[in-house]
Motif scaffolding. Structure first.
Motif, mmCIF file in Angstrom:
data_model
loop_
_atom_site.group_PDB
_atom_site.id
_atom_site.type_symbol
_atom_site.label_atom_id
_atom_site.label_comp_id
_atom_site.label_asym_id
_atom_site.label_seq_id
_atom_site.Cartn_x
_atom_site.Cartn_y
_atom_site.Cartn_z
ATOM 1 N N GLU A 1 0.818 -1.205 0.000
ATOM 2 C CA GLU A 1 0.000 0.000 0.000
ATOM 3 C C GLU A 1 0.853 1.257 0.000
ATOM 4 O O GLU A 1 1.994 1.268 0.457
ATOM 5 C CB GLU A 1 -0.923 0.018 1.216
ATOM 6 C CG GLU A 1 -0.208 -0.008 2.551
ATOM 7 C CD GLU A 1 -1.178 -0.073 3.724
ATOM 8 O OE1 GLU A 1 -2.252 0.553 3.648
ATOM 9 O OE2 GLU A 1 -0.861 -0.754 4.713
ATOM 10 N N VAL A 2 0.270 2.304 -0.531
ATOM 11 C CA VAL A 2 0.803 3.651 -0.383
ATOM 12 C C VAL A 2 0.159 4.252 0.858
ATOM 13 O O VAL A 2 -1.043 4.107 1.073
ATOM 14 C CB VAL A 2 0.494 4.502 -1.627
ATOM 15 C CG1 VAL A 2 0.924 5.948 -1.417
ATOM 16 C CG2 VAL A 2 1.179 3.913 -2.851
ATOM 17 N N GLY A 3 0.961 4.907 1.691
ATOM 18 C CA GLY A 3 0.425 5.463 2.923
ATOM 19 C C GLY A 3 0.306 4.436 4.024
ATOM 20 O O GLY A 3 -0.694 4.402 4.755
ATOM 21 N N ALA A 4 1.324 3.578 4.154
ATOM 22 C CA ALA A 4 1.329 2.546 5.191
ATOM 23 C C ALA A 4 1.399 3.183 6.575
ATOM 24 O O ALA A 4 1.775 4.352 6.721
ATOM 25 C CB ALA A 4 2.518 1.615 4.980
ATOM 26 N N PRO A 5 1.046 2.433 7.622
ATOM 27 C CA PRO A 5 1.159 2.972 8.982
ATOM 28 C C PRO A 5 2.576 3.441 9.286
ATOM 29 O O PRO A 5 3.555 2.926 8.736
ATOM 30 C CB PRO A 5 0.771 1.771 9.854
ATOM 31 C CG PRO A 5 -0.092 0.919 8.981
ATOM 32 C CD PRO A 5 0.462 1.076 7.598
ATOM 33 N N VAL A 6 2.683 4.413 10.173
ATOM 34 C CA VAL A 6 3.983 4.963 10.550
ATOM 35 C C VAL A 6 4.868 3.844 11.092
ATOM 36 O O VAL A 6 4.433 3.014 11.896
ATOM 37 C CB VAL A 6 3.809 6.073 11.605
ATOM 38 C CG1 VAL A 6 5.170 6.579 12.079
ATOM 39 C CG2 VAL A 6 2.991 7.219 11.036
ATOM 40 N N GLY A 7 6.110 3.804 10.622
ATOM 41 C CA GLY A 7 7.049 2.783 11.065
ATOM 42 C C GLY A 7 7.074 1.552 10.193
ATOM 43 O O GLY A 7 7.859 0.635 10.439
ATOM 44 N N LYS A 8 6.226 1.510 9.162
ATOM 45 C CA LYS A 8 6.197 0.372 8.248
ATOM 46 C C LYS A 8 6.449 0.868 6.830
ATOM 47 O O LYS A 8 6.150 2.014 6.496
ATOM 48 C CB LYS A 8 4.856 -0.360 8.323
ATOM 49 C CG LYS A 8 4.534 -0.912 9.707
ATOM 50 C CD LYS A 8 3.236 -1.692 9.705
ATOM 51 C CE LYS A 8 2.864 -2.178 11.098
ATOM 52 N NZ LYS A 8 3.865 -3.099 11.669
ATOM 53 N N GLY A 9 6.990 -0.020 5.983
ATOM 54 C CA GLY A 9 7.191 0.319 4.589
ATOM 55 C C GLY A 9 5.927 0.079 3.788
ATOM 56 O O GLY A 9 4.878 -0.318 4.324
ATOM 57 N N CYS A 10 6.017 0.280 2.486
ATOM 58 C CA CYS A 10 4.830 0.061 1.650
ATOM 59 C C CYS A 10 4.485 -1.424 1.543
ATOM 60 O O CYS A 10 3.359 -1.775 1.195
ATOM 61 C CB CYS A 10 5.018 0.681 0.274
ATOM 62 S SG CYS A 10 6.427 0.070 -0.649
ATOM 63 N N TYR A 11 5.454 -2.298 1.841
ATOM 64 C CA TYR A 11 5.189 -3.736 1.938
ATOM 65 C C TYR A 11 5.432 -4.152 3.386
ATOM 66 O O TYR A 11 6.528 -3.951 3.922
ATOM 67 C CB TYR A 11 6.107 -4.533 1.008
ATOM 68 C CG TYR A 11 5.959 -4.171 -0.449
ATOM 69 C CD1 TYR A 11 4.883 -4.629 -1.201
ATOM 70 C CD2 TYR A 11 6.905 -3.360 -1.082
ATOM 71 C CE1 TYR A 11 4.741 -4.287 -2.539
ATOM 72 C CE2 TYR A 11 6.770 -3.016 -2.418
ATOM 73 C CZ TYR A 11 5.686 -3.481 -3.137
ATOM 74 O OH TYR A 11 5.554 -3.143 -4.459
ATOM 75 N N TRP A 12 4.413 -4.718 4.028
ATOM 76 C CA TRP A 12 4.567 -5.151 5.412
ATOM 77 C C TRP A 12 3.592 -6.287 5.696
ATOM 78 O O TRP A 12 2.584 -6.444 5.011
ATOM 79 C CB TRP A 12 4.356 -3.991 6.390
ATOM 80 C CG TRP A 12 3.005 -3.335 6.331
ATOM 81 C CD1 TRP A 12 2.564 -2.428 5.421
ATOM 82 C CD2 TRP A 12 1.910 -3.545 7.251
ATOM 83 N NE1 TRP A 12 1.267 -2.051 5.697
ATOM 84 C CE2 TRP A 12 0.841 -2.715 6.811
ATOM 85 C CE3 TRP A 12 1.741 -4.327 8.392
ATOM 86 C CZ2 TRP A 12 -0.383 -2.665 7.481
ATOM 87 C CZ3 TRP A 12 0.517 -4.274 9.058
ATOM 88 C CH2 TRP A 12 -0.517 -3.447 8.603
ATOM 89 N N ASP A 13 3.936 -7.100 6.690
ATOM 90 C CA ASP A 13 3.151 -8.294 7.002
ATOM 91 C C ASP A 13 2.657 -8.247 8.443
ATOM 92 O O ASP A 13 3.295 -7.658 9.325
ATOM 93 C CB ASP A 13 3.994 -9.567 6.841
ATOM 94 C CG ASP A 13 4.460 -9.803 5.409
ATOM 95 O OD1 ASP A 13 3.964 -9.119 4.499
ATOM 96 O OD2 ASP A 13 5.337 -10.669 5.222
#
Length: 275
Positions: free
Chosen positions: A196-208
């Motif tokens: 996603e674009v605009g991921a939660p703070v502290g996470k990249g655009c790809y996160w699990d």
């Protein structure tokens, strides 16, 4: 300034009790660490002032070689600011180096002990000091998942026994892909892979994030802070808050959780590879 735990991603050798941990933090510093999975001991490889794209990286079946995609932004250098490299695990010093010059595609997968596939177009290697390693020109992932991280990460998950159950389009530039792996005693490890674009703070655009599910009883246990998790023999291993942990799955679920290593205190230190 808000402080975040170290970000952890693991690569496990499928045919040897070895792994490589990719530890990121601060955002422009990353280290690789050898993990002896029999003894649960950890040995620092090297640090890089830049970024390693862990989802475009892979460890050879015997744990001897690492293929990774990295970027340091030095666009006028011989490596052209971003590159795919093959190194002797857990070090980063390249045995074979493919300059890239951008962050489109890059990285690759091992298709055997000495054969590797490159993700996308690469020019000839700038140098090659690993003559027994060969680029696999015949291999292509069975399904195309895009040119960036998912194009390497998802084929790696499928190769390593994960099942892709569902692909969800949440909104424009926001998706969730659902993978599962059986753990035993009726339990399944679910991986919710976000892009996603605009991921939660502290996470990249790809996160699990992850769940433990027991379909027969309808039980779901949520573990949103597990940024990486995998089955390691008869135990479950996962990364949470900059630490690596392990536990056992029994009929009642997860038990005997043990901290294996805390990567948070680590700080950058120059280190030469022994080759």
């Amino acid at each position: 300034m808000r402080q975040f735990p170290a970000r952890i991603h693991g690569l496990l050798a499928p045919q040897a009790p070895l792994g490589v941990i990719i530890r990121r933090g601060p955002s422009k510093q990353v280290a690789t660490i050898l993990w002896d999975r029999r003894q649960d001991t950890f040995q620092l490889g090297q640090w890089l002032k830049g970024r390693i794209y862990e989802r475009r990286s892979d460890l050879s079946p015997d744990g001897q070689y690492l293929i990774y995609f990295a970027m340091n932004g030095h666009w006028q250098s011989e490596a052209q600011g971003s590159w795919t490299a093959i190194s002797q695990a857990p070090y980063l010093k390249a045995l074979t180096l493919f300059p890239k010059g951008d962050c489109w595609q890059g990285g690759g997968l091992w298709t055997g002990h000495t054969r590797y596939w490159l993700n996308g177009c690469h020019d000839e290697a700038l140098f090659n000091h690993a003559n027994k390693l060969r680029r696999d020109l015949k291999f292509q992932p069975s399904t195309y998942f895009g040119a960036e991280c998912t194009g390497v990460y998802y084929p790696r998950l499928l190769r390593d026994g994960w099942q892709l159950l569902e692909q969800r389009e949440i909104a424009k530039w926001q998706s969730q892909d659902i993978f599962e792996k059986p753990l035993g005693h009726g339990w399944r490890l679910r991986k919710i892979a976000h892009a996603e674009v605009g991921a939660p703070v502290g996470k990249g655009c790809y996160w699990d994030e992850h769940q433990l599910r027991h379909p027969a009883s309808g039980t779901t246990q949520n573990y949103p802070d597990w940024e990486w998790a995998e089955l390691d023999g008869d135990r479950l291993v996962w990364a949470e808050h900059g630490k690596l942990l392990a536990g056992r799955i029994h009929h009642g679920g997860l038990s005997q959780a043990t901290e294996l290593f805390d990567f948070n205190p680590m700080q950058f230190q120059p280190r030469q590879a022994p080759y």
